[in-house]
Design a protein around this motif. Structure first.
Motif, mmCIF file in Angstrom:
data_model
loop_
_atom_site.group_PDB
_atom_site.id
_atom_site.type_symbol
_atom_site.label_atom_id
_atom_site.label_comp_id
_atom_site.label_asym_id
_atom_site.label_seq_id
_atom_site.Cartn_x
_atom_site.Cartn_y
_atom_site.Cartn_z
ATOM 1 N N ASP A 183 8.547 -8.254 7.044
ATOM 2 C CA ASP A 183 8.684 -6.852 6.652
ATOM 3 C C ASP A 183 8.082 -6.712 5.254
ATOM 4 O OD1 ASP A 183 9.327 -4.266 6.039
ATOM 5 O OD2 ASP A 183 11.495 -4.483 6.328
ATOM 6 N N ALA A 184 6.989 -5.949 5.161
ATOM 7 C CA ALA A 184 6.291 -5.809 3.891
ATOM 8 C C ALA A 184 7.164 -5.193 2.811
ATOM 9 C CB ALA A 184 5.017 -4.980 4.073
ATOM 10 N N THR A 185 8.192 -4.445 3.205
ATOM 11 C CA THR A 185 9.065 -3.801 2.221
ATOM 12 C C THR A 185 10.217 -4.698 1.792
ATOM 13 O OG1 THR A 185 10.439 -2.803 3.959
ATOM 14 C CG2 THR A 185 8.518 -1.553 3.213
ATOM 15 N N THR A 189 11.210 -11.674 3.214
ATOM 16 C CA THR A 189 10.541 -12.081 4.457
ATOM 17 C C THR A 189 9.167 -12.704 4.195
ATOM 18 O OG1 THR A 189 9.539 -9.909 4.769
ATOM 19 C CG2 THR A 189 11.742 -10.254 5.692
ATOM 20 N N TYR A 190 8.769 -12.850 2.938
ATOM 21 C CA TYR A 190 7.519 -13.534 2.613
ATOM 22 C C TYR A 190 7.695 -14.246 1.278
ATOM 23 C CZ TYR A 190 6.771 -9.241 -0.108
ATOM 24 O OH TYR A 190 6.916 -8.180 -0.973
ATOM 25 N N THR A 191 6.796 -15.171 0.980
ATOM 26 C CA THR A 191 6.935 -16.021 -0.205
ATOM 27 C C THR A 191 6.295 -15.393 -1.434
ATOM 28 O OG1 THR A 191 6.875 -17.951 1.246
ATOM 29 C CG2 THR A 191 6.575 -18.334 -1.113
ATOM 30 N N SER A 192 5.051 -14.970 -1.324
ATOM 31 C CA SER A 192 4.322 -14.404 -2.469
ATOM 32 C C SER A 192 3.362 -13.347 -1.963
ATOM 33 C CB SER A 192 3.549 -15.491 -3.230
ATOM 34 O OG SER A 192 4.419 -16.504 -3.694
ATOM 35 N N SER A 193 2.875 -12.508 -2.891
ATOM 36 C CA SER A 193 1.890 -11.487 -2.534
ATOM 37 C C SER A 193 1.006 -11.185 -3.730
ATOM 38 C CB SER A 193 2.578 -10.201 -2.060
ATOM 39 O OG SER A 193 3.295 -9.602 -3.133
ATOM 40 N N THR A 194 -0.147 -10.614 -3.448
ATOM 41 C CA THR A 194 -1.075 -10.162 -4.483
ATOM 42 C C THR A 194 -1.804 -8.925 -3.992
ATOM 43 O OG1 THR A 194 -2.946 -10.786 -5.885
ATOM 44 C CG2 THR A 194 -2.935 -11.665 -3.661
ATOM 45 N N SER A 195 -2.202 -8.055 -4.917
ATOM 46 C CA SER A 195 -2.842 -6.791 -4.538
ATOM 47 C C SER A 195 -4.128 -6.587 -5.327
ATOM 48 C CB SER A 195 -1.896 -5.610 -4.789
ATOM 49 O OG SER A 195 -0.723 -5.718 -4.020
ATOM 50 N N ASP A 200 -12.806 3.622 -0.503
ATOM 51 C CA ASP A 200 -13.356 4.114 0.758
ATOM 52 C C ASP A 200 -14.730 4.718 0.506
ATOM 53 O OD1 ASP A 200 -13.006 6.722 -0.224
ATOM 54 O OD2 ASP A 200 -11.025 6.923 0.702
ATOM 55 N N SER A 201 -15.347 5.291 1.551
ATOM 56 C CA SER A 201 -16.703 5.806 1.429
ATOM 57 C C SER A 201 -16.800 7.031 0.543
ATOM 58 C CB SER A 201 -17.258 6.132 2.819
ATOM 59 O OG SER A 201 -16.436 7.108 3.467
ATOM 60 N N MET A 202 -15.681 7.661 0.202
ATOM 61 C CA MET A 202 -15.675 8.814 -0.691
ATOM 62 C C MET A 202 -15.415 8.406 -2.140
ATOM 63 S SD MET A 202 -16.202 11.471 1.303
ATOM 64 C CE MET A 202 -15.559 12.900 0.447
ATOM 65 N N GLY A 203 -15.148 7.131 -2.365
ATOM 66 C CA GLY A 203 -14.855 6.650 -3.704
ATOM 67 C C GLY A 203 -13.387 6.710 -4.064
ATOM 68 N N ASP A 204 -12.521 7.142 -3.124
ATOM 69 C CA ASP A 204 -11.084 7.168 -3.384
ATOM 70 C C ASP A 204 -10.536 5.745 -3.372
ATOM 71 O OD1 ASP A 204 -11.016 9.887 -3.647
ATOM 72 O OD2 ASP A 204 -10.429 10.276 -1.573
ATOM 73 N N THR A 205 -9.463 5.537 -4.123
ATOM 74 C CA THR A 205 -8.875 4.203 -4.243
ATOM 75 C C THR A 205 -7.748 3.999 -3.233
ATOM 76 O OG1 THR A 205 -7.320 4.968 -5.938
ATOM 77 C CG2 THR A 205 -9.441 4.095 -6.689
ATOM 78 N N HIS A 206 -7.623 2.755 -2.792
ATOM 79 C CA HIS A 206 -6.538 2.335 -1.908
ATOM 80 C C HIS A 206 -6.085 0.955 -2.355
ATOM 81 C CE1 HIS A 206 -7.485 5.616 0.976
ATOM 82 N NE2 HIS A 206 -8.741 5.368 0.611
ATOM 83 N N THR A 207 -4.909 0.553 -1.912
ATOM 84 C CA THR A 207 -4.357 -0.740 -2.310
ATOM 85 C C THR A 207 -4.366 -1.697 -1.129
ATOM 86 O OG1 THR A 207 -2.921 0.297 -3.952
ATOM 87 C CG2 THR A 207 -2.363 -1.934 -3.270
ATOM 88 N N LEU A 208 -5.055 -2.816 -1.321
ATOM 89 C CA LEU A 208 -5.057 -3.893 -0.331
ATOM 90 C C LEU A 208 -4.110 -4.979 -0.825
ATOM 91 C CD1 LEU A 208 -8.001 -5.416 1.591
ATOM 92 C CD2 LEU A 208 -6.470 -6.947 0.361
ATOM 93 N N THR A 209 -3.124 -5.326 -0.001
ATOM 94 C CA THR A 209 -2.124 -6.331 -0.369
ATOM 95 C C THR A 209 -2.202 -7.495 0.592
ATOM 96 O OG1 THR A 209 -0.672 -4.571 -1.175
ATOM 97 C CG2 THR A 209 0.306 -6.748 -0.870
ATOM 98 N N GLU A 231 1.332 -18.628 6.353
ATOM 99 C CA GLU A 231 0.762 -17.456 7.028
ATOM 100 C C GLU A 231 0.226 -16.483 5.975
ATOM 101 O OE1 GLU A 231 3.662 -17.231 10.983
ATOM 102 O OE2 GLU A 231 3.911 -15.811 9.315
ATOM 103 N N MET A 232 -0.914 -15.857 6.291
ATOM 104 C CA MET A 232 -1.465 -14.808 5.430
ATOM 105 C C MET A 232 -1.557 -13.516 6.227
ATOM 106 S SD MET A 232 -5.120 -14.572 3.393
ATOM 107 C CE MET A 232 -6.077 -14.315 4.900
ATOM 108 N N ARG A 233 -1.046 -12.434 5.663
ATOM 109 C CA ARG A 233 -1.125 -11.105 6.269
ATOM 110 C C ARG A 233 -1.791 -10.149 5.293
ATOM 111 N NH1 ARG A 233 3.485 -13.429 8.209
ATOM 112 N NH2 ARG A 233 3.974 -13.094 10.420
ATOM 113 N N VAL A 234 -2.399 -9.113 5.816
ATOM 114 C CA VAL A 234 -3.112 -8.127 5.010
ATOM 115 C C VAL A 234 -2.635 -6.741 5.375
ATOM 116 C CG1 VAL A 234 -5.364 -7.118 4.461
ATOM 117 C CG2 VAL A 234 -5.162 -9.582 4.794
ATOM 118 N N ALA A 235 -2.364 -5.927 4.355
ATOM 119 C CA ALA A 235 -1.985 -4.531 4.542
ATOM 120 C C ALA A 235 -2.828 -3.663 3.619
ATOM 121 C CB ALA A 235 -0.506 -4.326 4.251
ATOM 122 N N VAL A 236 -3.153 -2.451 4.074
ATOM 123 C CA VAL A 236 -3.862 -1.467 3.262
ATOM 124 C C VAL A 236 -2.983 -0.234 3.169
ATOM 125 C CG1 VAL A 236 -5.907 0.004 3.068
ATOM 126 C CG2 VAL A 236 -6.131 -2.345 3.923
#
Length: 430
Positions: A183-185, A189-195, A200-209, A231-236
């Motif tokens: 559970d990302a929240t 349920t996970y050991t470590s994370s980084t962001s 996107d194509s419009m230049g808006d920012t998003h967070t990849l974790t 295990e490695m998981r990716v969320a946007v």
């Protein structure tokens, strides 16, 4: 005859006064070069004249020579102010579409309403086109172009690749996937994370974790999980993203050997599924996730690399000019752009240049052909930024010269007066 001799002396003294007065008047003119009146005697002779008894015929102005020695530097707070410390001239153009070039030592530059760098008369500073490595693309006088500083950099570039280098702690506690669902929240349920921030194509920012979970050891599953499996998981933006090639639950299994080196998968990469943005940008955008380096040891969780190739539109934040004349703009998106290299020129005979006013000169037959080059190379001086070259007029010397010229004028005027008295005496003889 003596009238003409004295009159030539008066004219020479007047010329000396004019030159000295002009030097004094321009003592605060940026980039001004003082002049010096040079005189020669007039001597008329022939093969039949008696040289033992021949007298001179007066004086004439031989030249008004400009003196191009270095003026003092005055430092300012304007990054577009430039001074040449050494020999050379800035190259200027009166209009955008002309090949006619003028030359100056006055470096008080500013931006006009179109973003071009100009002087106070609106003339355009000329530069060479710069390569990515900061070298000039060409050094010819006709290859120079007006310097323009854009207030924004480029177009938005959607992120296509994200790279993360990591070190995972071998002493971390394993999380049993059989009893605890990811559970990302919930950080339990996970050991470590980084962001990282992606675009996107419009230049808006998003967070990849990226989430990293130690899953071993677990000998009760088939195949058994060793102590060195993660295990490695990716969320946007908090939404899990993977493609059909990744294992269930959007995870990628990382396996290390007993020395802490990654053994599988090699290469460590996978492409996310379509990100499905709903802000008007490309909903089919995908990102290739790469882990170029991954190690396992007794140290702490550490991110050794975190980069991505997307950008947003950048706004101008700073303009730098190096001693070699390279003009580089820095933008708010972290990008830098080489805008050009300040063009420098010199002449075999600087004193032969034609003055055209506004502290500018033009090439002439006497000056010789222009030689162009890059600042701080060869015989060319370096560019001092946030500085201006003052007039090279020495006010003390000019005031002394002014007194001398005045005395010369008085003396020659006295000679005219004496000649007039003698003529009057002759006319009164009866």
């Amino acid at each position: 005859m003596s009238f003409n001799i004295a009159l030539s002396g008066v004219n020479a003294a007047q010329k000396d006064l004019d030159v000295t007065a002009n030097n004094i008047a321009n003592v605060n003119t940026l980039g001004f070069k003082e002049s010096r009146a040079e005189f020669a005697d007039v001597y008329a002779n022939s093969i039949f004249a008696n040289a033992k008894t021949q007298t001179g015929s007066g004086v004439q102005t031989a030249a008004v020579s400009q003196q191009f020695h270095q003026g003092a530097l005055q430092f300012t707070n304007n990054s577009l102010d430039m001074a040449i410390n050494g020999s050379g001239f800035f190259v200027m153009a009166n209009e955008m579409d002309t090949l006619d070039r003028t030359f100056t030592r006055a470096g008080a530059f500013r931006l006009n309403d179109e973003g071009y760098v100009t002087n106070s008369q609106g003339h355009f500073l000329q530069t060479y086109k710069a390569n990515e490595d900061g070298t000039p693309a060409g050094l010819g006088i006709n290859s120079t172009q007006a310097l323009k500083i854009p207030d924004k950099a480029g177009q938005p570039q959607a992120t296509e690749e994200a790279r993360t280098g990591i070190n995972l702690p071998t002493k971390a506690d394993a999380i049993d996937r059989a009893g605890i669902a990811f559970d990302a929240t919930d950080s339990a349920t996970y050991t470590s994370s980084t962001s990282m921030t992606i675009y996107d194509s419009m230049g808006d920012t998003h967070t990849l974790t990226q989430y990293f979970t130690k899953t071993g050891p677990n000998p009760n599953v088939t195949p058994p999980i060793t102590d060195n499996q993660w295990e490695m998981r990716v969320a946007v933006d908090g939404v899990m993203k993977s493609d059909s090639s990744t294992p269930p639950e959007n995870s990628l299994t990382l396996e290390f050997d007993n020395s802490g080196s990654l053994t599988a998968p090699l290469p460590t990469e996978f492409e996310t599924e379509a990100l499905g943005f709903t802000n008007g940008s490309d909903p089919n955008q995908q990102i290739m996730i790469k882990v170029p380096s991954a190690t396992l040891n007794s140290g702490a969780f550490e991110v050794t690399e975190s980069t991505q190739d997307g950008t947003t539109v950048g706004r101008l934040t700073k303009v730098d000019v190096g001693p070699d004349g390279l003009v580089q703009a820095t933008y708010s998106n972290g990008s830098t752009e080489n805008l050009g290299i300040v063009a420098m020129a010199r002449f075999p005979n600087e004193q032969g240049l034609t003055q055209i006013g506004d502290t500018q000169w033009r090439e002439s037959l006497l000056s010789g052909d222009v030689v162009t080059g890059q600042p701080n190379t060869g015989v060319f001086g370096k560019v001092s930024v946030a500085a201006l070259e003052q007039s090279n007029t020495d006010l003390t010397s000019e005031l002394v010269d002014l007194i001398t010229a005045q005395r010369n004028f008085q003396a020659n005027s006295r000679a005219l007066e004496v000649n007039s008295t003698l003529q009057q005496t002759i006319l009164q003889i009866r």
